[in-house]
Design an enzyme around this catalytic site. Sequence first.
Site, PDB file in Angstrom:
ATOM      1  N   HIS A  82       0.337  -1.196   0.053  1.00 10.30           N
ATOM      2  CA  HIS A  82      -0.385  -0.234   0.213  1.00 10.30           C
ATOM      3  C   HIS A  82       0.786   1.242   0.227  1.00 10.30           C
ATOM      4  CE1 HIS A  82      -3.757   2.431   0.870  1.00 10.30           C
ATOM      5  NE2 HIS A  82      -2.662   3.279   1.505  1.00 10.30           N
ATOM      6  N   CYS A  83       0.149   2.285  -1.627  1.00  9.39           N
ATOM      7  CA  CYS A  83       1.448   3.234  -0.899  1.00  9.39           C
ATOM      8  C   CYS A  83       0.724   4.452  -1.030  1.00  9.39           C
ATOM      9  CB  CYS A  83       2.245   3.827  -2.729  1.00  9.39           C
ATOM     10  SG  CYS A  83       2.747   5.055  -2.622  1.00  9.39           S
ATOM     11  N   VAL A  84       1.024   5.360   0.475  1.00 12.88           N
ATOM     12  CA  VAL A  84       0.656   6.439   1.004  1.00 12.88           C
ATOM     13  C   VAL A  84       0.577   7.780  -0.297  1.00 12.88           C
ATOM     14  CG1 VAL A  84       0.867   5.944   3.140  1.00 12.88           C
ATOM     15  CG2 VAL A  84       2.598   7.099   2.600  1.00 12.88           C
ATOM     16  N   ASN A  98      -2.054   6.869  -2.317  1.00 14.68           N
ATOM     17  CA  ASN A  98      -3.192   6.362  -1.991  1.00 14.68           C
ATOM     18  C   ASN A  98      -3.890   5.529  -2.073  1.00 14.68           C
ATOM     19  OD1 ASN A  98      -5.224   7.117   0.398  1.00 14.68           O
ATOM     20  ND2 ASN A  98      -6.638   8.784  -0.839  1.00 14.68           N
ATOM     21  N   ASN A  99      -3.320   3.748  -2.207  1.00  8.48           N
ATOM     22  CA  ASN A  99      -4.117   2.877  -3.469  1.00  8.48           C
ATOM     23  C   ASN A  99      -3.229   1.898  -2.841  1.00  8.48           C
ATOM     24  OD1 ASN A  99      -6.109   1.210  -4.210  1.00  8.48           O
ATOM     25  ND2 ASN A  99      -5.049   2.911  -6.570  1.00  8.48           N
TER      26      ASN A  99
END
Length: 346
Positions: A180-182, A185-186
């Site tokens: 999950h990559c902040v 946001n996905n």
Amino acid sequence: MDFLTLFAIYMGVVLTCIALVCKYSGQQQTPFGVLFDALTKAVSPWTPLWLQSFTQRILHKLFHQRNSMFIFLHIFLEGMVYTEFTYEVFGFCRDMDTTLTSLSVPYILLVIKSWFFYLCINRDPGTVTKKRHAGQVQLYPYDKRLFHPGLCCPTCQLVKPARSKHCRVCNRCVQRFDRHCVWVNNCVGAQNTRYFLLYLLSVCAMAGDIALLTGDMLHAVVRSGLLRARYVDDNGQQQEAGMLFVIQHLFLTFPRIVFMLGFLVFVFLLLASYAMFHFYLGVVNQTSNEWYKGRGHICQHCHPSPDHLCGPPASGQSKRWFYNRGVLKNLKEIFCPLSPVHKKDN
């Protein structure tokens, strides 16, 4: 040279933090976590309960729930860089007779990067749903090391397909889960890994190109005779301007440009390393999630009963590279991801 000393200390701290992040990424116990827990225990007796509760809610919102703060931070930093480049570096480069074609490349790369950034944010990463579950389970075999048949996701109430993982932030199981990559946001999964990789490459190209143009501008200033200049020291004696004096002069004369150049070099090196790591994972058909789990792996399915270990992978297949199908097929799987086969009703 006090300014340069402080800047060198600052860069040393930043590089040390990056090295620690790279070394301890994916591990449950890290120096950052230990230090944070120690500081929390030390200050909690003197911290009001309302402030502790507020801080916990903010941290939970930032790192454990989907939010757009890092997207806005990304756009803000990008806007600051392009504002400085447009209003200062661009003019200096035009005075140096740099061609408009060269100066337009960063803006073209910005458009390309923005498109991949949008796709990373909005494209479904490969959510495991009841409608597609039967086909998604058939996409990959279980290696019986990291992924085991018959295990059910307690949240989604679905049997977990091989290579999938439940994302606590997005609250969904994702096919071929990477991370999950902040910043987008996905989740990064089967259906958007290609966009994420191209996004990383475009950001690296953008940062590298602006850094080259800015460095060329500063180099032209140095070539104008600055190295042959002389200055009067504190004792009233004339001294030749050495490299350290030139660097300090550039910092004091073009502080925003030099800081932007340092930031771009830092971003380029960091993201280029990250992009190379992801490209390597793509070549061997592995995800970040699988790579992290494979480091000092303890089988969660078997633990704590070591007497009943899971069987080894099928003969002829490496335990570590179980899903490796060859470089070309591995890359094809990223840019043309596998899709569940829907059986037609007779």
